[in-house]
Design an enzyme around this catalytic site. Structure first.
Site, PDB file in Angstrom:
ATOM      1  N   PHE A 106       0.721  -1.382   0.226  1.00  0.00           N
ATOM      2  CA  PHE A 106      -0.030  -0.260  -0.035  1.00  0.00           C
ATOM      3  C   PHE A 106       0.852   0.985  -0.018  1.00  0.00           C
ATOM      4  CE2 PHE A 106      -2.511   3.094   2.216  1.00  0.00           C
ATOM      5  CZ  PHE A 106      -3.501   3.347   1.419  1.00  0.00           C
ATOM      6  N   GLU A 107       0.685   2.254  -0.969  1.00  0.00           N
ATOM      7  CA  GLU A 107       1.396   3.239  -1.042  1.00  0.00           C
ATOM      8  C   GLU A 107       0.283   4.502  -0.691  1.00  0.00           C
ATOM      9  OE1 GLU A 107       2.982   6.635  -0.821  1.00  0.00           O
ATOM     10  OE2 GLU A 107       4.297   5.168  -1.597  1.00  0.00           O
TER      11      GLU A 107
END
Ligand code: ZN
Length: 491
Positions: free
Chosen positions: A258-259
């Site tokens: 997840f960014e």
């Protein structure tokens, strides 16, 4: 009684068959690859033929669209270039597609213009049933060039030097603000986030380039799968199934960490089933025109499957089964060549990468030695097995030669005599040439004993005979009279 009951059973059976076969037929709807290839050949936009172009090239292609498209200006870039959207369709299922958030990632943009031509095609071209499925079921909104300032200079970032894909939350860029606002205003059910990746990505455990890579981005740190993300996975599984028929083994899947700052992850989080497509490398296709065709094919098929609902035939498992991306490719990998350091002989592999320099729209490759030693975990777009061969250094031709006095025969003779580089007059600096030799001007002589990061410039010889010259990353076979011409930059 018996007869009548037999008839009603038959009637029910027929009814059941019709009922069950009708949705079943719909649910397996996809477009055969050959038909997609025909559609591309017919509708490819001829105005774009290489991947470096700016807003001025696409502006007339947007202005000249037929009335079936509603064209709007969503906002302006930092330098004041318009950010356009084109809307098509009469349906209720909304799909937003945005391309070239990174200015030098232009492959999918080309495919969008091909797709616009397709959507404007005449009703008797054999593709009308596809078009009507899209038109009747979908409302499509395209943002073909989100970062026109970056496109102008063919660089990743915008004019504030910000990576738009880290600006989804803060929105300190006008371009990021435009995309966020476009999503919020339109509230699409599906989103396509269109990018290019570098040419060194391979499909894990193979020498094959990841020509297309996908991701259904995570919407939280735990990488959970909800209905929104699940739909994106299924659409990707459909695109993968299509690609496996035309480029088997050349599809990869990105890591789904997840960014929190990226658009794909956030748009997924905001409730739009988001599909990341990354265009990588394909052998012999530096200009990415075949990869442009692949983009056209997968986008058209995916939109059709979303329109008909047939994307639901695919499974999350099919998505998870797509192999991971890896980054183990070099442009040129020379294996097991014998070389010498401080009078000691040893065997080494040599990995070469070539950066791309565009001079106007001419693509020039500038090689450098990326690594050496044991590179057995790497692969090359081009590989030379050099077992039994020796690395031999070359010389610089002793005189300065005006460019117009060079010709192919003379250059080949120089190479055979042991010269890999030649000086020319200062006035030619910065020009592009097409000779298989390194040409430089005063003060810019190359290192003829190249180290790491230097320009690769040496021979591979066997039994004392020079067979191959490596010049700026290009491979020149000396026994061949007509070596393929490449473009080089005069230093
Ligand atoms: Zn990108």
């Amino acid at each position: 009684m018996k007869t009548s009951s037999g008839i009603s059973v038959l009637f029910i059976v027929i009814l059941f068959l019709c009922y069950s076969c009708q949705p079943a037929k719909e649910s397996t709807d996809s477009i055969p690859p050959a038909l997609l290839e025909d559609a591309y050949a017919k509708y490819k936009a001829p105005e774009i033929d290489n991947r470096r172009y700016g807003y001025e090239v696409i502006a007339p292609l947007i202005a000249g669209r037929k009335e079936i498209f509603e064209t709007t200006v969503l906002g302006e870039s930092v330098e004041g270039r318009p950010i356009n959207a084109l809307t098509y369709g009469e349906g209720t299922r909304k799909v937003l597609l945005w391309s070239q958030m990174h200015g030098n990632e232009s492959t999918a943009t080309m495919a969008l213009f091909d797709l616009f031509n397709f959507l404007e095609g005449s009703a008797d071209d054999g593709f009308e049933s596809i078009r009507s499925a899209l038109r009747e079921n979908l409302l499509l909104r395209f943002i073909p060039m989100l970062n026109p300032d970056g496109a102008e200079k063919f660089v990743r970032r915008n004019a504030q030097q910000i990576d738009l894909n880290r600006d989804a939350v803060r929105q300190s860029t006008p371009e990021g603000f435009v995309l966020k606002t476009a999503r919020d205003d339109f509230e699409p059910e599906f989103g396509f986030n269109l990018h290019d990746q570098n040419r060194y990505y391979n499909v894990e455990g193979t020498a094959l380039p990841a020509t297309i890579s996908f991701l259904a981005p995570a919407y939280n740190e735990d990488r959970e799968v909800n209905a929104v993300r699940s739909r994106a996975m299924k659409v990707i599984a459909g695109m993968d199934q299509l690609l496996q028929q035309v480029i088997p083994g050349q599809v990869g899947k990105y890591d789904d960490s997840f960014e929190p700052r990226a658009f794909g992850d956030n748009i997924q989080k905001w409730g739009t089933s988001t599909i990341l497509i990354e265009s990588g490398a394909y052998s012999g296709d530096r200009e990415k025109q075949y990869i442009r065709q692949l983009n056209f094919m997968i986008l058209l098929n995916a939109l059709y499957e979303i329109a008909t609902g047939s994307f639901d035939q695919y499974t999350e498992e099919a998505y998870h089964a797509i192999p991971e991306n890896d980054s183990k490719l070099m442009d040129l990998l020379i294996k097991n060549v014998e070389t010498t350091a401080v009078d000691k002989k040893y065997l080494t592999d040599i990995g070469i990468k070539s950066s791309e320099v565009f001079l106007d729209s001419v693509l020039v490759l500038e090689g450098s030695i990326a690594d050496w030693g044991d590179l057995s975990v790497y692969y090359g777009h081009e590989e030379i097995e050099a077992k039994g061969m020796t690395l031999e250094k070359g010389e610089i031709w002793p005189e300065v030669i005006p460019l117009e006095q060079l010709d192919s025969a003379k250059v080949l003779q120089m190479l055979k005599e042991g010269y890999l580089a030649v000086a020319t007059e200062m006035q030619y600096q910065g020009q592009v040439h097409q000779f298989p030799i390194l040409i430089f001007t005063e003060g810019n002589a190359p290192n003829m004993h190249p180290d790491l990061d230097d320009t690769p410039l040496f021979y591979l010889s066997a039994k004392g005979k020079k067979n191959i010259a490596i010049i700026n990353g290009h491979v020149v076979h000396l026994e061949k009279e007509n070596n393929s011409i490449f473009s080089g930059l005069i230093k």
